[in-house]
Design an enzyme around this catalytic site. Structure first.
Site, mmCIF file in Angstrom:
data_model
loop_
_atom_site.group_PDB
_atom_site.id
_atom_site.type_symbol
_atom_site.label_atom_id
_atom_site.label_comp_id
_atom_site.label_asym_id
_atom_site.label_seq_id
_atom_site.Cartn_x
_atom_site.Cartn_y
_atom_site.Cartn_z
ATOM 1 N N GLU A 163 -5.043 -5.034 10.935
ATOM 2 C CA GLU A 163 -4.036 -3.991 11.084
ATOM 3 C C GLU A 163 -4.256 -3.231 12.397
ATOM 4 O O GLU A 163 -5.064 -2.289 12.444
ATOM 5 C CB GLU A 163 -4.119 -3.002 9.929
ATOM 6 N N HIS A 211 -9.387 1.109 5.391
ATOM 7 C CA HIS A 211 -8.094 1.281 6.066
ATOM 8 C C HIS A 211 -8.296 2.257 7.236
ATOM 9 O O HIS A 211 -9.097 3.188 7.131
ATOM 10 C CB HIS A 211 -7.066 1.829 5.076
ATOM 11 N N GLY A 265 2.993 2.026 10.778
ATOM 12 C CA GLY A 265 3.987 3.082 10.602
ATOM 13 C C GLY A 265 4.754 3.438 11.867
ATOM 14 O O GLY A 265 5.422 4.467 11.918
ATOM 15 N N ASN A 320 0.866 -1.181 0.000
ATOM 16 C CA ASN A 320 0.000 0.000 0.000
ATOM 17 C C ASN A 320 0.899 1.226 0.000
ATOM 18 O O ASN A 320 1.530 1.526 1.010
ATOM 19 C CB ASN A 320 -0.885 -0.050 1.253
ATOM 20 N N TRP A 321 0.958 1.901 -1.132
ATOM 21 C CA TRP A 321 1.855 3.069 -1.229
ATOM 22 C C TRP A 321 1.256 4.300 -0.561
ATOM 23 O O TRP A 321 1.919 5.316 -0.430
ATOM 24 C CB TRP A 321 2.173 3.366 -2.703
ATOM 25 N N LYS A 322 -0.028 4.235 -0.195
ATOM 26 C CA LYS A 322 -0.698 5.380 0.446
ATOM 27 C C LYS A 322 -0.517 6.630 -0.429
ATOM 28 O O LYS A 322 -0.493 6.523 -1.644
ATOM 29 C CB LYS A 322 -0.168 5.567 1.876
ATOM 30 N N SER A 364 3.799 -2.344 10.284
ATOM 31 C CA SER A 364 5.254 -2.406 10.463
ATOM 32 C C SER A 364 5.880 -3.737 10.025
ATOM 33 O O SER A 364 6.860 -4.186 10.620
ATOM 34 C CB SER A 364 5.631 -2.080 11.910
ATOM 35 N N GLU A 405 -6.660 4.659 8.167
ATOM 36 C CA GLU A 405 -6.439 6.071 7.794
ATOM 37 C C GLU A 405 -7.664 6.654 7.105
ATOM 38 O O GLU A 405 -7.958 7.841 7.246
ATOM 39 C CB GLU A 405 -5.169 6.182 6.922
ATOM 40 N N GLY A 436 2.884 -1.182 4.241
ATOM 41 C CA GLY A 436 2.942 0.225 3.857
ATOM 42 C C GLY A 436 4.372 0.632 3.532
ATOM 43 O O GLY A 436 4.866 0.429 2.424
#
Ligand code: PGA
Length: 249
Positions: free
Chosen positions: A163, A93, A169, A9-11, A209, A95, A230
């Site tokens: 997650e 997600h 992160g 997932n490059w976000k 992570s 976020e 990520g």
């Protein structure tokens, strides 16, 4: 047998200058014994799909709208993702839940439209640190699952990603026992709701992570069928380490 999956997932990271990273991954994996998915920002999806064509890698979106089309400025439909070359879409997600106030029923509506379009829905669930410390993790995950996962789910169109929000992160990872407990719980809930056949065929990813140095241990945990990655998916060398660990598991 569930086919394992390494999903990146490059976000909100990546411009044209990032495509060589994908190119190098594509060159390294003309084929693979696991599925490999990269979810770049929507602006790169079409070109990423071209780069990954005829390799082991497929591409996916990071979100879609719950409507098929219409007056929704700035949004992207499941059909648009499909048209750009996506095979899957990440939904719910943390976020998105946090930044855009997405609720379980929003995620469920998005998953429905994604599945109807022929995309695999990677539905994310996970607890906050506060919820874990209050020993509410399984209740939270159970509620997110009942609320976010649509009835039409199958082993083909649904992937669940566990997650823990506090692990995303941060470099912090739950213990292997903690990961195992949640994954076994998710599996049992899926079997109860959809029956053993479907429940056992849905792939469960761990995310938070994951990196080459911890991937092997995490992939040895029961009911972990891969990872949603990520930070370590942004560089082909790091993500290759995760893919290789999954292939060896
Ligand atoms: P991370 O992100 O690997 O950078 O922790 C995981 C995710 O949010 O999917």
């Amino acid at each position: 047998m569930r086919r394992k999956l390494a999903a990146g997932n490059w976000k909100m990271n990546g411009t044209s200058a990032s495509l060589p990273e994908l190119q190098s991954l594509a060159t390294s994996y003309p084929s693979a014994s696991v599925d490999v998915l990269i979810c770049p920002p929507a602006t790169l999806l079409h070109r990423a799909a071209d780069v990954a064509k005829d390799t082991a890698i497929t591409v996916g979106g990071q979100d879609c709208h719950a409507a098929e089309s219409g007056a929704h400025t700035g949004d992207i439909s499941a059909q648009m993702l499909l048209d750009a070359g996506a095979t899957a879409v990440i939904l719910g997600h943390s976020e998105r839940r946090e930044d855009h106030g997405e609720q379980n029923e929003d995620v469920r509506a998005k998953a429905r439209v994604a599945m109807d379009a022929g995309l695999k829905a990677i539905i994310c669930v996970g607890e906050s640190l506060e919820q874990r410390e209050a020993a509410n993790t399984l209740d939270i995950i159970g509620g997110q699952m009942s609320g976010s996962i649509p009835d039409q789910s199958t082993g083909e169109n649904l992937i669940v990603a566990y997650e823990p929000i506090w692990a995303i992160g941060t470099g912090k990872v739950p213990t292997l026992d903690e990961i195992g407990e949640v994954h076994d719980f998710i599996r049992a809930r899926l079997e109860r709701r959809f029956g053993e056949g479907v429940g056992r065929s849905v792939r469960l990813l761990y995310g938070g992570s994951v990196k080459p140095s911890n991937a092997g241990d995490i992939f040895a945990v029961s009911n972990v069928d891969g990872a949603l990655v990520g930070g370590a998916s942004l560089k082909s060398q790091d993500f290759s380490g995760v893919i290789d660990a999954l292939q060896k598991s």
